[in-house]
Design a protein around this motif. Sequence first.
Motif, PDB file in Angstrom:
ATOM      1  N   HIS A   1      37.616  18.142  17.921  1.00  0.00           N
ATOM      2  CA  HIS A   1      36.697  18.380  19.040  1.00  0.00           C
ATOM      3  C   HIS A   1      37.300  19.392  20.010  1.00  0.00           C
ATOM      4  O   HIS A   1      36.640  20.320  20.468  1.00  0.00           O
ATOM      5  CB  HIS A   1      36.451  17.081  19.817  1.00  0.00           C
TER       6      HIS A   1
ATOM      7  N   HIS B   1      40.383  13.972  14.382  1.00  0.00           N
ATOM      8  CA  HIS B   1      39.025  14.099  14.888  1.00  0.00           C
ATOM      9  C   HIS B   1      39.004  14.601  16.340  1.00  0.00           C
ATOM     10  O   HIS B   1      38.316  15.578  16.658  1.00  0.00           O
ATOM     11  CB  HIS B   1      38.351  12.722  14.767  1.00  0.00           C
ATOM     12  N   GLU B   2      39.769  13.954  17.205  1.00  0.00           N
ATOM     13  CA  GLU B   2      39.723  14.331  18.627  1.00  0.00           C
ATOM     14  C   GLU B   2      40.299  15.732  18.846  1.00  0.00           C
ATOM     15  O   GLU B   2      39.771  16.506  19.642  1.00  0.00           O
ATOM     16  CB  GLU B   2      40.471  13.303  19.487  1.00  0.00           C
TER      17      GLU B   2
ATOM     18  N   HIS C   1      30.370  16.761  15.917  1.00  0.00           N
ATOM     19  CA  HIS C   1      30.196  15.783  14.845  1.00  0.00           C
ATOM     20  C   HIS C   1      29.318  16.353  13.736  1.00  0.00           C
ATOM     21  O   HIS C   1      28.321  17.016  14.010  1.00  0.00           O
ATOM     22  CB  HIS C   1      29.534  14.505  15.385  1.00  0.00           C
TER      23      HIS C   1
HETATM   24 ZN   LIG Z   1      33.914  12.465  18.164  1.00  0.00          ZN
END
Ligand SMILES: [Zn+2]
Length: 507
Positions: free
Chosen positions: A435, A431-432, A441
């Motif tokens: 980003h 997830h990070e 998101h």
């Molecule tokens: Zn996030």
Amino acid sequence: MPEGGAVVDTGVAPVDTGVVVMRGGRGAVCSVDAECADGLVCARGADLAHTCTIPCTHDAECTPNGERCAVDRLAGAPTRAVCGLVDPGAGEEGTGCERDSDCGSNYCVSRVCRFFCNADAQCAAGARCIAAPMLAGLRACGFDAVTAPRTDEFVVHDGPMGVDRPTERVFEAAPDAVSFSLWVQDLEGRELIASVVRLTAPDAATWIDGNTWTITRDQPIRDILAMDQINSVLAPSSDTLRVQSGRYRYFAGLFNDRAAMTSVASRRARVVLRVKRAPGGVLPATGTLRVRFYFAPGAGVTAATAMANTRIQTALTGMRSAYAGVGITVTAVGYEDVSGADAARFATIDAQSEIDDLFTRRPDGRADEVNVFFVRSIAASVGLEGAIGVAGDIVGPPGVHGTIHSGVVIALDGTFNGGGARDLLSNTLSHEVGHYLGLWHTRESRPACTTAGQMDCSPFGGVDPISDTPTDNAGAARNTMYWAAAPGLLMFSAGQGKVLRSSVVVN
Ligand SMILES: [Zn+2]
């Protein structure tokens, strides 16, 4: 007396009966080279005034006459470039054209004006000085087609830069460009605001506009415009935007921060363009992502133990699986300890400034790596709503190390969640880094902002700009990029995959 007025032969040799020609200086009307003085040639192709001028390889040789280095097409003789005036309003390098005379250079190639050069620095960022198509012996700004995916970097500016005075610059994207990153970086400090504040595409569409920017409405490139120290943008930042070939205009600069009351006149700064190109302008279906893991002292894992640490290796396996789903091979290229006499303070992150400091702990390195910093925990006092991972920015500085945004940080305690099948480490890691490569998101926790000055709301409608991610809460939650982590959520959509592979860090 001579008879009949006849001329007496004086015995002097007769004078040359040929016509004496004054050889013309610069600007003299002519029809052949021989009519022009030494060093000059006669421009006599169509679209040029037929006057004596100089041959040239670049516009700079033609000043101060206001002329451009333009093609002189000669019937039955090699074509050459000479200083001449085609049309004062004719097109600049990289602008569209239908015919040669549409261009100040009298040179239209594949419907784009090309200008002559003898060094890359004479071309707009993005272009190179290459052999001029169809003009033997001449070089012009342009692009050789690529035969394999390639990422090129152009340092547009590196030196003193006036603060609060962004200047307009241009760059040119190749016909086979698939993505680009553009960034401005403060090389001296971290308290000023860096911003790519405006970007206009070749078709004149505004992709970023700082004047109309609000948190309520997306722009074609989604970006938080004002970031401390470095601001980078990625195009495309969604799966529906396509990089156009041609000339982009942009403003990028440093700004004093009114909130922090900074007042700085000038800083050393860098503006950089990095362009990814691929044969036919088709985004590659596969790519490689290099991640480098850093461990804060006290995090519970060290560089020496990481390769045998089940949690770290299981998380990496899960991350590989998530990224493999969109064609990306993840390689952990190194395990290192965060060093420095004060490194122990990073075990528990207590403040945003500590995250900033941590991200600077890799001062330099390869341009195709993402830094992942593991700590023990991120304290609630940081004000990140109990975050168990934080990305330095969306999108993070691409392969730019040593800035306060240069990495992602992940809390090993915070992600534990009971361990085993409940462990959130793999999801958080995917997830990070998602980003950092440019993904937002799928759905935010807070409702969408509806007014420009609103607090405690989610910008840009509260969902991502990707066309194929679910917007309903249940659907959005089944994606790696949902706002809340859950075990086992290891998937990206095809649209997200396009953005990930567009990153100039993925090669
Ligand atoms: Zn996030």
